[in-house]
Scaffold this active site. Structure first.
Site, PDB file in Angstrom:
ATOM      1  N   ASP A 190      -4.877  -6.077  -7.886  1.00 53.22           N
ATOM      2  CA  ASP A 190      -5.225  -5.282  -6.407  1.00 53.22           C
ATOM      3  C   ASP A 190      -5.943  -3.565  -6.541  1.00 53.22           C
ATOM      4  O   ASP A 190      -5.831  -3.619  -8.150  1.00 53.22           O
ATOM      5  CB  ASP A 190      -3.913  -5.910  -5.149  1.00 53.22           C
ATOM      6  CG  ASP A 190      -4.207  -5.606  -3.972  1.00 53.22           C
ATOM      7  OD1 ASP A 190      -5.836  -4.943  -3.060  1.00 53.22           O
ATOM      8  OD2 ASP A 190      -3.379  -5.728  -3.153  1.00 53.22           O
ATOM      9  N   HIS A 228       0.978  -1.138  -0.321  1.00 47.97           N
ATOM     10  CA  HIS A 228      -0.208   0.100   0.006  1.00 47.97           C
ATOM     11  C   HIS A 228       0.526   1.487   0.661  1.00 47.97           C
ATOM     12  O   HIS A 228       0.381   2.284  -0.460  1.00 47.97           O
ATOM     13  CB  HIS A 228      -0.892   0.086   1.090  1.00 47.97           C
ATOM     14  CG  HIS A 228      -1.641  -0.758   1.102  1.00 47.97           C
ATOM     15  ND1 HIS A 228      -1.929  -2.259   1.513  1.00 47.97           N
ATOM     16  CD2 HIS A 228      -3.606  -0.808   1.090  1.00 47.97           C
ATOM     17  CE1 HIS A 228      -2.722  -3.309   1.705  1.00 47.97           C
ATOM     18  NE2 HIS A 228      -3.680  -2.160   1.149  1.00 47.97           N
TER      19      HIS A 228
END
Length: 418
Positions: free
Chosen positions: A318, A245
């Protein structure tokens, strides 16, 4: 949602919020012409649906953003700033979306979520894939409503695959009752590195054989419930202490190590009938020396997942707003490269207008061939057809949801896991 809310979404588990964007409206598609009843496409719902889509609509089918609001007609400054349309229904219509993903900010009550999902379905060109990250445990987007089932680590501690299957089935039943038809679960990563900041107890453990057994059981449980399972994060996110992330992890497993350590749970998921697999924003230099993360790697998504493991279902990225996938390329180029690598579903682009228009331009120029675009749209339509979504628009029932969500049987199951 304000800046704080956006940040929370952006850093949460496997999906994030987007950034503000200059909206470039997609060109309006020409009217679709009807297919003569005598053509083979007329007899096949997938071929018929594909034949009736313009290129703009095909591109829209690939995208699954997060939308803002608790009702399909909720007016939101976030939607306007990001997408150029004020309400979820208008965003769905504007971009011909194939799916949406729900976050806690979309959720207030059982009745409200059922109505939100039903109304979003009504706004769509074709029935939507409505998804969420309900892994249970640390990543539970619907926890305000659903039974608090234990996460993967606690399930694995029982060493009982029946528990894994039962919890996945009960989770799927509650999601389906709410109008959610796709869950970004189970996690198929083998948590080799104990310092791993993003997987940890979300995984079924650090032993490939045990993780494989539990993942296969969970996939079967979701299938029992009629909800699409998604094994994640291919080719494996377990042996890193960098969070994708916020950075770009690198895993130096050789091909032999990958086959022994990372691949078994994904093979098990495919063997159990998993219908979707999510990519990882991780560089595997010994699997692809280009330096691109797996999400943008044709040798990994097409070579390993499609050709070597034989996966024929939907490959989802993702979240495309995560730092790990945005380091090398702009947000439009990232979406194009993901499609060229083999991805079918483009999850949560940082800048939806830019990503949509980039993919559309690539499709019109031939950089993304008509055949390649149709491959992805066909896989998505087949997935919808397999779950009955093309036969008739799905409609969730408030009455049924009230019976299923947090039912006594499900609460008893949750309490039975040590």
């Amino acid at each position: 949602m304000g800046t704080t809310g956006i940040l929370v979404i952006a850093l949460a588990a496997c999906s994030g919020g987007g950034g503000s964007a200059t909206v470039v409206p997609p060109a309006q598609p020409p009217a679709s012409s009807a297919v003569p009843s005598s053509t083979p496409a007329q007899a096949d719902p997938v071929k018929r649906a594909l034949s009736e889509l313009s290129v703009q609509e095909k591109v829209g089918q690939l995208f699954m953003p997060v939308l803002y609001g608790t009702a399909a007609d909720s007016v939101s400054g976030e939607n306007q700033a990001r997408y150029g349309a004020q309400t979820p229904a208008k965003v769905i219509d504007r971009y011909h979306l194939g799916g949406v993903i729900l976050f806690p900010a979309n959720i207030k009550s059982v009745d409200q979520v059922v109505k939100l999902n039903n109304d979003m379905q009504k706004a769509a060109d074709l029935p939507l894939l409505i998804a969420t990250d309900q892994e249970n445990g640390p990543v539970s987007r619907m926890s305000a409503l659903m039974t608090p089932f234990p996460g993967a680590a606690r399930i694995a501690a029982t060493k009982d695959v029946k528990v894994s299957r039962a919890v996945a089935r009960a989770t799927g039943e509650e999601l389906r009752a709410l109008g959610v038809n796709l869950d970004f679960a189970p996690v198929a990563d083998v948590n080799i590195d104990p310092r791993n900041p993003v997987i940890g107890e979300r995984a079924f453990g650090d032993r490939p054989a045990e993780v494989s057994r539990m993942v296969a059981a969970a996939v079967k449980g979701f299938n029992d419930a009629g909800v699409i399972a998604t094994a994640k994060h291919f080719p494996g996110h377990g042996d890193t202490h960098v969070d994708s992330h916020t950075g770009l992890p690198v895993i130096d497993h050789t091909r032999a190590q990958w086959k022994r350590l990372d691949a078994p749970p994904f093979k098990a998921a495919i063997g159990a009938g998993v219908e979707a697999i999510m990519s990882a924003h991780i560089v595997f230099p010994k699997l692809d020396p280009s330096g691109d993360p797996a999400t943008l790697s044709k040798p990994i998504l097409t070579g390993l997942l499609r050709q070597e493991l034989g996966f024929k279902g939907v490959i989802s990225t993702d979240a495309l707003n995560m730092a790990g996938v945005r380091e090398k390329y702009g947000d439009g180029e990232v979406a194009v490269r993901a499609v060229l690598a083999g991805a079918d579903l483009l999850l949560m682009p940082y800048d939806l207008p830019k990503a949509y228009n980039a993919v559309l331009a690539a499709a019109k120029s031939g950089r993304i061939s008509e055949q390649r675009l149709d491959q992805s749209v066909t896989r998505l339509l087949k997935l919808k057809q397999a779950r009955g979504l093309l036969a008739e628009p799905p409609v969730a029932s408030v009455k049924e949801a009230a019976k299923v969500v947090r039912s006594p049987a499900h609460r008893k199951l949750a309490a039975s896991v040590p």
